[in-house]
Design a protein around this motif. Sequence first.
Motif, PDB file in Angstrom:
ATOM      1  N   MET A  43       2.131   0.609  -0.302  1.00 26.64           N
ATOM      2  CA  MET A  43       3.228  -0.159  -0.906  1.00 26.64           C
ATOM      3  C   MET A  43       3.319  -1.555  -0.298  1.00 26.64           C
ATOM      4  SD  MET A  43       7.332   0.516  -0.986  1.00 26.64           S
ATOM      5  CE  MET A  43       7.526  -0.261   0.619  1.00 26.64           C
ATOM      6  N   TYR A  44       3.259  -1.647   1.037  1.00 27.21           N
ATOM      7  CA  TYR A  44       3.351  -2.957   1.670  1.00 27.21           C
ATOM      8  C   TYR A  44       2.114  -3.806   1.392  1.00 27.21           C
ATOM      9  CZ  TYR A  44       7.665  -1.728   4.003  1.00 27.21           C
ATOM     10  OH  TYR A  44       8.970  -1.387   4.244  1.00 27.21           O
ATOM     11  N   THR A  45       0.976  -3.162   1.172  1.00 27.18           N
ATOM     12  CA  THR A  45      -0.228  -3.901   0.797  1.00 27.18           C
ATOM     13  C   THR A  45      -0.054  -4.546  -0.570  1.00 27.18           C
ATOM     14  OG1 THR A  45      -1.638  -2.400   2.083  1.00 27.18           O
ATOM     15  CG2 THR A  45      -2.707  -3.732   0.377  1.00 27.18           C
ATOM     16  N   VAL A  46       0.436  -3.765  -1.528  1.00 28.05           N
ATOM     17  CA  VAL A  46       0.682  -4.296  -2.872  1.00 28.05           C
ATOM     18  C   VAL A  46       1.719  -5.413  -2.818  1.00 28.05           C
ATOM     19  CG1 VAL A  46       1.592  -3.756  -5.174  1.00 28.05           C
ATOM     20  CG2 VAL A  46       0.054  -2.141  -4.031  1.00 28.05           C
ATOM     21  N   SER A  47       2.778  -5.217  -2.027  1.00 29.33           N
ATOM     22  CA  SER A  47       3.820  -6.242  -1.903  1.00 29.33           C
ATOM     23  C   SER A  47       3.269  -7.529  -1.313  1.00 29.33           C
ATOM     24  CB  SER A  47       4.962  -5.728  -1.017  1.00 29.33           C
ATOM     25  OG  SER A  47       5.640  -4.661  -1.626  1.00 29.33           O
ATOM     26  N   ALA A  48       2.436  -7.399  -0.272  1.00 25.88           N
ATOM     27  CA  ALA A  48       1.855  -8.583   0.371  1.00 25.88           C
ATOM     28  C   ALA A  48       0.981  -9.359  -0.613  1.00 25.88           C
ATOM     29  CB  ALA A  48       1.042  -8.161   1.593  1.00 25.88           C
ATOM     30  N   ILE A  49       0.161  -8.647  -1.388  1.00 25.53           N
ATOM     31  CA  ILE A  49      -0.697  -9.300  -2.387  1.00 25.53           C
ATOM     32  C   ILE A  49       0.149  -9.988  -3.450  1.00 25.53           C
ATOM     33  CG2 ILE A  49      -2.413  -8.896  -4.197  1.00 25.53           C
ATOM     34  CD1 ILE A  49      -3.492  -6.587  -2.440  1.00 25.53           C
ATOM     35  N   PHE A  50       1.204  -9.304  -3.904  1.00 27.58           N
ATOM     36  CA  PHE A  50       2.109  -9.872  -4.907  1.00 27.58           C
ATOM     37  C   PHE A  50       2.752 -11.158  -4.385  1.00 27.58           C
ATOM     38  CE2 PHE A  50       6.483 -10.281  -6.491  1.00 27.58           C
ATOM     39  CZ  PHE A  50       6.248 -10.404  -7.857  1.00 27.58           C
ATOM     40  N   PHE A 193       4.820  -9.201   5.782  1.00 27.94           N
ATOM     41  CA  PHE A 193       4.453  -8.060   4.940  1.00 27.94           C
ATOM     42  C   PHE A 193       2.995  -7.669   5.183  1.00 27.94           C
ATOM     43  CE2 PHE A 193       8.358  -8.043   2.675  1.00 27.94           C
ATOM     44  CZ  PHE A 193       8.373  -6.886   1.918  1.00 27.94           C
ATOM     45  N   SER A 194       2.141  -8.663   5.316  1.00 26.93           N
ATOM     46  CA  SER A 194       0.728  -8.394   5.568  1.00 26.93           C
ATOM     47  C   SER A 194       0.544  -7.683   6.906  1.00 26.93           C
ATOM     48  CB  SER A 194      -0.066  -9.708   5.562  1.00 26.93           C
ATOM     49  OG  SER A 194       0.067 -10.377   4.317  1.00 26.93           O
ATOM     50  N   THR A 199      -0.538  -2.804  10.124  1.00 21.66           N
ATOM     51  CA  THR A 199      -0.106  -1.874  11.174  1.00 21.66           C
ATOM     52  C   THR A 199      -0.023  -0.448  10.644  1.00 21.66           C
ATOM     53  OG1 THR A 199       1.195  -3.654  12.180  1.00 21.66           O
ATOM     54  CG2 THR A 199       1.685  -1.407  12.888  1.00 21.66           C
ATOM     55  N   LEU A 200       0.496  -0.305   9.434  1.00 27.51           N
ATOM     56  CA  LEU A 200       0.598   1.027   8.830  1.00 27.51           C
ATOM     57  C   LEU A 200      -0.776   1.624   8.544  1.00 27.51           C
ATOM     58  CD1 LEU A 200       3.643   0.452   6.449  1.00 27.51           C
ATOM     59  CD2 LEU A 200       3.502   2.225   8.215  1.00 27.51           C
ATOM     60  N   TRP A 201      -1.732   0.787   8.127  1.00 29.18           N
ATOM     61  CA  TRP A 201      -3.078   1.288   7.885  1.00 29.18           C
ATOM     62  C   TRP A 201      -3.723   1.795   9.176  1.00 29.18           C
ATOM     63  CZ3 TRP A 201      -4.377   3.137   3.617  1.00 29.18           C
ATOM     64  CH2 TRP A 201      -4.066   2.540   2.396  1.00 29.18           C
ATOM     65  N   VAL A 202      -3.487   1.081  10.278  1.00 35.96           N
ATOM     66  CA  VAL A 202      -3.998   1.538  11.575  1.00 35.96           C
ATOM     67  C   VAL A 202      -3.377   2.886  11.929  1.00 35.96           C
ATOM     68  CG1 VAL A 202      -4.027   1.072  14.062  1.00 35.96           C
ATOM     69  CG2 VAL A 202      -4.494  -0.781  12.436  1.00 35.96           C
ATOM     70  N   LEU A 222       3.141   3.283  -7.486  1.00 34.90           N
ATOM     71  CA  LEU A 222       2.751   2.424  -6.370  1.00 34.90           C
ATOM     72  C   LEU A 222       2.846   0.951  -6.752  1.00 34.90           C
ATOM     73  CD1 LEU A 222       1.454   1.795  -3.616  1.00 34.90           C
ATOM     74  CD2 LEU A 222      -0.786   2.210  -4.680  1.00 34.90           C
ATOM     75  N   LEU A 223       2.311   0.608  -7.905  1.00 40.21           N
ATOM     76  CA  LEU A 223       2.340  -0.774  -8.370  1.00 40.21           C
ATOM     77  C   LEU A 223       3.781  -1.250  -8.569  1.00 40.21           C
ATOM     78  CD1 LEU A 223       0.606  -3.190  -9.281  1.00 40.21           C
ATOM     79  CD2 LEU A 223       0.700  -2.260 -11.618  1.00 40.21           C
ATOM     80  N   LEU A 224       4.588  -0.395  -9.197  1.00 37.08           N
ATOM     81  CA  LEU A 224       5.994  -0.729  -9.435  1.00 37.08           C
ATOM     82  C   LEU A 224       6.735  -0.941  -8.115  1.00 37.08           C
ATOM     83  CD1 LEU A 224       8.532  -0.933 -11.266  1.00 37.08           C
ATOM     84  CD2 LEU A 224       8.749   1.561 -11.045  1.00 37.08           C
ATOM     85  N   SER A 225       6.514  -0.040  -7.155  1.00 33.63           N
ATOM     86  CA  SER A 225       7.210  -0.118  -5.874  1.00 33.63           C
ATOM     87  C   SER A 225       6.852  -1.390  -5.117  1.00 33.63           C
ATOM     88  CB  SER A 225       6.862   1.109  -5.015  1.00 33.63           C
ATOM     89  OG  SER A 225       7.190   2.300  -5.680  1.00 33.63           O
TER      90      SER A 225
END
Length: 299
Positions: A43-50, A193-194, A199-202, A222-225
């Motif tokens: 979710m945070y990955t999608v948000s960061a890209i957005f 956000f990035s 950090t969450l991926w680690v 996921l995309l919506l969130s």
Amino acid sequence: MSYLTKNKYTFYGVIAILLWSAVTALIRDLSELFSPIGGAAMMYTVSAIFLMFVMGIPKIKDYPKQYLIIGGGLFVTYEICLALSLGLSNSRLQAMEMSIINYLWPALTVLLSVVISDKKINILVYPSILLAFTGVAWCISGDQGISISTLLNNISDNPLTYLMAFSAAIIWAIYCVVTQSISNGKNAITLFFSATAATLWVQYFFSNEPSLQFTLPSMLTLLLSGIVIGAGYALWNQALIGADMILLGTLSYFTPVFSTLFASVYLSISLTGSFWQGVALVTLGSLICFLVTRDKKHI
């Protein structure tokens, strides 16, 4: 600034508040569709890209180092504590309790500001903060009524999530107070956000969570969130340009009500009257804190 322009920015702020109200339910849904850490990381990955698409790719050199280190550390820690307290809850109802605990942050922000300020303090601040804490206790205790034994029994059911939720409220209060003085007017939300996503991926790769399984419905959620939480921050950033901040500040204190209402419908949770009463107390306590401490020169 024209009346219409101010209304436009105020509208952006209202939409941001409503989008943030959906975050609790969406994070919980993603934790069930994927896993608590993996779902949050995506979710945070999608948000960061957005946010990069909307606000541009940030340059680290444009921000004060102190802001990046202290502000970024607080932001990342807060987001992780909040997301995992919701995702690791034993049930959707317990996730709702975590959400309400998180909404102690406005009252805690006022309390922290009072502690470090040398200004004269309105005596109503302290009972208002106590009212907000009472509301949280009311939500956790349920229909059994508030008692120390009931609270301890409920918390002992999953102490880690309660600790993370309460820690999140404290950390965000500190973030709100500290970043005003060290950000130098900058907003590094995309970088933060990035960093949260990384950090969450680690954490995910070092955890025992199962591999991620994708379906069309889960990918759409996921995309919506990701877009919802990213758009909330992007719109709020625009609102700061010229919105009616007194109106938005007041409205933001009703976020626990909006969040609880949305989550109860989205997650199909039947909430008791005592839970709603607790939500009302948290909201009322925080709102009174805001009203008695706001700068009346700007009204």
